[in-house]
Motif scaffolding. Structure first.
Motif, PDB file in Angstrom:
ATOM      1  N   PHE A  29      24.415  71.612  49.560  1.00  0.00           N
ATOM      2  CA  PHE A  29      24.760  73.017  49.381  1.00  0.00           C
ATOM      3  C   PHE A  29      25.298  73.624  50.658  1.00  0.00           C
ATOM      4  N   SER A  30      24.685  73.323  51.775  1.00  0.00           N
ATOM      5  CA  SER A  30      25.051  73.987  53.025  1.00  0.00           C
ATOM      6  C   SER A  30      26.474  73.676  53.459  1.00  0.00           C
ATOM      7  N   SER A  31      27.078  72.625  52.918  1.00  0.00           N
ATOM      8  CA  SER A  31      28.445  72.279  53.298  1.00  0.00           C
ATOM      9  C   SER A  31      29.489  72.928  52.411  1.00  0.00           C
ATOM     10  N   TYR A  32      29.065  73.555  51.335  1.00  0.00           N
ATOM     11  CA  TYR A  32      29.989  74.116  50.358  1.00  0.00           C
ATOM     12  C   TYR A  32      30.408  75.530  50.740  1.00  0.00           C
ATOM     13  N   ARG A  33      31.662  75.824  50.491  1.00  0.00           N
ATOM     14  CA  ARG A  33      32.080  77.218  50.500  1.00  0.00           C
ATOM     15  C   ARG A  33      31.638  77.812  49.161  1.00  0.00           C
ATOM     16  N   MET A  34      31.074  79.017  49.205  1.00  0.00           N
ATOM     17  CA  MET A  34      30.536  79.659  48.012  1.00  0.00           C
ATOM     18  C   MET A  34      31.293  80.942  47.718  1.00  0.00           C
ATOM     19  N   GLY A  35      31.334  81.292  46.442  1.00  0.00           N
ATOM     20  CA  GLY A  35      32.065  82.497  46.090  1.00  0.00           C
ATOM     21  C   GLY A  35      31.485  83.215  44.892  1.00  0.00           C
ATOM     22  N   TRP A  36      31.920  84.446  44.744  1.00  0.00           N
ATOM     23  CA  TRP A  36      31.622  85.253  43.559  1.00  0.00           C
ATOM     24  C   TRP A  36      32.941  85.629  42.887  1.00  0.00           C
ATOM     25  N   PHE A  37      32.953  85.518  41.573  1.00  0.00           N
ATOM     26  CA  PHE A  37      34.081  85.921  40.756  1.00  0.00           C
ATOM     27  C   PHE A  37      33.543  86.840  39.658  1.00  0.00           C
ATOM     28  N   ARG A  38      34.437  87.565  39.001  1.00  0.00           N
ATOM     29  CA  ARG A  38      34.004  88.402  37.892  1.00  0.00           C
ATOM     30  C   ARG A  38      35.048  88.416  36.796  1.00  0.00           C
ATOM     31  N   GLN A  39      34.569  88.677  35.588  1.00  0.00           N
ATOM     32  CA  GLN A  39      35.452  88.733  34.425  1.00  0.00           C
ATOM     33  C   GLN A  39      35.063  89.926  33.576  1.00  0.00           C
ATOM     34  N   ALA A  40      35.966  90.886  33.500  1.00  0.00           N
ATOM     35  CA  ALA A  40      35.763  92.056  32.662  1.00  0.00           C
ATOM     36  C   ALA A  40      36.201  91.729  31.236  1.00  0.00           C
ATOM     37  N   PRO A  41      35.705  92.471  30.253  1.00  0.00           N
ATOM     38  CA  PRO A  41      36.074  92.205  28.855  1.00  0.00           C
ATOM     39  C   PRO A  41      37.583  92.224  28.640  1.00  0.00           C
ATOM     40  N   GLY A  42      38.090  91.186  28.034  1.00  0.00           N
ATOM     41  CA  GLY A  42      39.510  91.114  27.738  1.00  0.00           C
ATOM     42  C   GLY A  42      40.404  90.805  28.913  1.00  0.00           C
ATOM     43  N   LYS A  43      39.806  90.484  30.061  1.00  0.00           N
ATOM     44  CA  LYS A  43      40.600  90.210  31.262  1.00  0.00           C
ATOM     45  C   LYS A  43      40.284  88.827  31.808  1.00  0.00           C
ATOM     46  N   GLU A  44      41.142  88.376  32.703  1.00  0.00           N
ATOM     47  CA  GLU A  44      40.934  87.075  33.323  1.00  0.00           C
ATOM     48  C   GLU A  44      39.868  87.164  34.417  1.00  0.00           C
ATOM     49  N   ARG A  45      39.305  86.020  34.739  1.00  0.00           N
ATOM     50  CA  ARG A  45      38.338  85.940  35.824  1.00  0.00           C
ATOM     51  C   ARG A  45      39.070  86.140  37.154  1.00  0.00           C
ATOM     52  N   THR A  46      38.512  86.969  38.013  1.00  0.00           N
ATOM     53  CA  THR A  46      39.155  87.260  39.292  1.00  0.00           C
ATOM     54  C   THR A  46      38.195  87.056  40.459  1.00  0.00           C
ATOM     55  N   PHE A  47      38.762  86.813  41.595  1.00  0.00           N
ATOM     56  CA  PHE A  47      38.007  86.589  42.826  1.00  0.00           C
ATOM     57  C   PHE A  47      37.380  87.891  43.310  1.00  0.00           C
ATOM     58  N   TRP A  53      30.591  77.793  54.979  1.00  0.00           N
ATOM     59  CA  TRP A  53      29.323  77.055  54.999  1.00  0.00           C
ATOM     60  C   TRP A  53      28.326  77.645  55.975  1.00  0.00           C
ATOM     61  N   SER A  54      28.789  78.184  57.089  1.00  0.00           N
ATOM     62  CA  SER A  54      27.874  78.732  58.086  1.00  0.00           C
ATOM     63  C   SER A  54      27.610  80.215  57.889  1.00  0.00           C
ATOM     64  N   GLY A  55      28.339  80.825  56.978  1.00  0.00           N
ATOM     65  CA  GLY A  55      28.196  82.261  56.771  1.00  0.00           C
ATOM     66  C   GLY A  55      29.064  83.092  57.687  1.00  0.00           C
ATOM     67  N   GLY A  56      29.802  82.435  58.582  1.00  0.00           N
ATOM     68  CA  GLY A  56      30.573  83.184  59.554  1.00  0.00           C
ATOM     69  C   GLY A  56      31.923  83.663  59.072  1.00  0.00           C
ATOM     70  N   ILE A  57      32.457  83.038  58.044  1.00  0.00           N
ATOM     71  CA  ILE A  57      33.782  83.420  57.549  1.00  0.00           C
ATOM     72  C   ILE A  57      33.644  83.928  56.133  1.00  0.00           C
ATOM     73  N   THR A  58      34.003  85.186  55.943  1.00  0.00           N
ATOM     74  CA  THR A  58      33.924  85.793  54.620  1.00  0.00           C
ATOM     75  C   THR A  58      35.285  86.330  54.218  1.00  0.00           C
ATOM     76  N   SER A  59      35.460  86.477  52.925  1.00  0.00           N
ATOM     77  CA  SER A  59      36.705  87.000  52.382  1.00  0.00           C
ATOM     78  C   SER A  59      36.356  87.866  51.179  1.00  0.00           C
ATOM     79  N   TYR A  60      37.116  88.971  51.009  1.00  0.00           N
ATOM     80  CA  TYR A  60      36.834  89.899  49.923  1.00  0.00           C
ATOM     81  C   TYR A  60      38.114  90.312  49.213  1.00  0.00           C
ATOM     82  N   ALA A  61      37.983  90.589  47.937  1.00  0.00           N
ATOM     83  CA  ALA A  61      39.071  91.225  47.209  1.00  0.00           C
ATOM     84  C   ALA A  61      39.225  92.654  47.731  1.00  0.00           C
TER      85      ALA A  61
END
Length: 119
Positions: A29-47, A53-61
């Motif tokens: 697990f600690s080597s994986y990049r992790m993310g959250w996505f969401r999908q609203a009704p009738g829409k595509e899944r989005t980032f 892996w270290s928590g130091g690099i983050t990215s946001y919509a």
């Protein structure tokens, strides 16, 4: 491959906060990049957000910058999404995802947790 289980979703009024959690199984697990996505009704899944892996690099919509914060605790095999100043347009099913460092795409997904923001 890792198995992912999300929790923490629910119903909240606009302007409120929620914290989502995603528990992962797997020794790498600690080597994986992790993310959250969401999908609203009738829409595509989005980032929504991702974290290295270290928590130091983050990215946001752009739509969540300044309101949401992604974090991880590798000792607990868990990632989090702190969501503040929630808006009705944040209503969606939120999915946790993991990306094996050998690949470029997120290949493991949780079952999702519903977040509903009332106006």
């Amino acid at each position: 491959q890792v198995q992912l289980v999300e929790s923490g979703g629910g119903l909240v009024q606009a302007g409120g906060s929620l914290r989502l959690s995603c528990a992962a199984s797997g020794r790498t697990f600690s080597s994986y990049r992790m993310g959250w996505f969401r999908q609203a009704p009738g829409k595509e899944r989005t980032f929504v957000a991702s974290i290295g892996w270290s928590g130091g690099i983050t990215s946001y919509a752009d739509s969540v910058k300044g309101r949401f914060t992604i974090s991880r605790d590798n000792a607990k095999n868990t990632i989090y999404l702190q969501m503040n100043s929630l808006k009705p347009e944040d209503t969606a099913v939120y999915f946790c995802a993991a990306r094996d460092p050998r690949y470029t795409a997120f290949g493991s997904w949780g079952q999702g947790t519903q977040v509903t923001v009332s106006s």
